[in-house]
Design an enzyme around this catalytic site. Structure first.
Site, PDB file in Angstrom:
ATOM      1  CE  LYS A  70      -2.610   1.166   3.756  1.00 22.92           C
ATOM      2  NZ  LYS A  70      -2.005   2.544   4.188  1.00 22.92           N
ATOM      3  CD  GLU A  78      -6.286   7.236   7.991  1.00 22.47           C
ATOM      4  OE1 GLU A  78      -5.442   6.872   7.253  1.00 22.47           O
ATOM      5  OE2 GLU A  78      -5.944   7.538   9.239  1.00 22.47           O
TER       6      GLU A  78
HETATM    7  O1  KIV Z   1      -1.040   2.320   8.670  1.00 19.73           O
HETATM    8  C1  KIV Z   1      -2.300   1.910   8.832  1.00 19.73           C
HETATM    9  O2  KIV Z   1      -2.641   1.535  10.033  1.00 19.73           O
HETATM   10  C2  KIV Z   1      -3.022   2.567   7.864  1.00 19.73           C
HETATM   11  C3  KIV Z   1      -4.608   2.168   8.037  1.00 19.73           C
HETATM   12  C4  KIV Z   1      -5.198   3.066   9.123  1.00 19.73           C
HETATM   13  C5  KIV Z   1      -5.402   2.224   6.984  1.00 19.73           C
HETATM   14  O3  KIV Z   1      -2.820   2.765   6.809  1.00 19.73           O
END
Ligand code: KIV
Length: 262
Positions: free
Chosen positions: A110, A179
């Site tokens: 991600k 988010e």
């Molecule tokens: O790092 C994380 O925990 C996140 C989530 C809040 C989506 O990116």
């Protein structure tokens, strides 16, 4: 859950559940649960290491935690966060960061934001690395955003985020985290994309939800954002267990003969 299921769940309307996880023993619990997806989030810098922001997370740190989680949750789809700056340094260095996290066992990565990332996403996807996008409150840009607050409230920000979400899909992302955005914006984006949106503080209309494990288990009683639901009073439960143990030790109630080698 396999990568293909993200799309089929979107098509069938089956919501996707995701939680963060940073360590081996929590991973084993999640592995035995029905939760669909694990995110080794860079929030581990805050939750596990006590930093005030996620900026302290590095690729080696993310790789260490990812490997521990993957070993504990062999049946789950595990996504790892590319940490701050690790994908803004030119293609070759960016790909090295991706390689390290994928070799640690992540099945997907991600990254935050669309601006300046689209070419990299295309290259990663063409190289066999599934990419999840992340829009709205992007904690790696916390100093640019001026704090942890809801994004996309102004008409300009609203339309900007819709466009960025579409760009992420076009670039090849298999899913996008939204988010802390208003529910109507999350609904608009979710209806325009054919890939699933996973929300945190984004209302009910996203295609799935994600929460930080320790937050949903009530391990941090001082953290009470509007979007959070806690499913356990974890902090109190653990504290009470520790106090019981302490009382047993000091009262010489532990160990008993049954708990000793004779
Ligand atoms: O790092 C994380 O925990 C996140 C989530 C809040 C989506 O990116």
């Amino acid at each position: 859950m396999k990568i293909q299921d993200f799309k089929t769940h979107k098509q069938s309307g089956r919501k996707i559940s995701m939680v963060t996880c940073y360590d081996h023993w929590s991973a084993q619990i999640i592995n035995s649960s029905n939760v669909d997806v694990i995110l080794v989030g860079d929030s581990l810098a805050m939750v596990m290491h006590g930093h005030p922001t996620t900026l302290a997370a590095t690729v080696p740190l993310m790789a260490l935690h990812t490997a521990a989680v993957v070993k504990g949750a062999p049946d789950k789809f595990v996504i790892a966060d590319l940490p701050f700056m690790s994908y803004r340094k030119g293609l070759s260095e960016n790909m090295n960061a991706m390689e390290e996290l994928m070799r640690a066992g992540a099945q997907a990565l991600k990254l935050e934001g669309a601006k300046g990332n689209l070419e990299l996403i295309r290259h990663a996807v063409d190289s066999g690395v599934p990419i999840q996008g992340h829009l709205g409150l992007t904690p790696q840009s916390i100093h640019q955003l001026g704090g942890f607050k809801v994004q996309g409230r102004s008409p300009q920000e609203y339309s900007d985020l819709v466009v960025q979400a579409q760009q992420l899909e076009e670039a090849g992302c298999f899913s996008v985290v939204l988010e802390c955005v208003p529910t109507p914006l999350a609904e608009t984006i979710s209806s325009k994309l054919s890939i699933p949106t996973i929300g945190i503080g984004a209302g009910l209309d996203t295609d799935g939800q994600v929460l930080v494990l320790q937050d949903m288990l009530g391990m941090n009683p001082k953290f009470k954002p509007k979007f959070l639901r806690t499913y356990l009073d974890g902090f109190e439960m653990l504290k009470n267990s520790l106090n019981e143990y302490h009382n047993d030790v000091t009262a010489q109630q532990f160990p008993t003969e049954k708990e000793s080698y004779l």
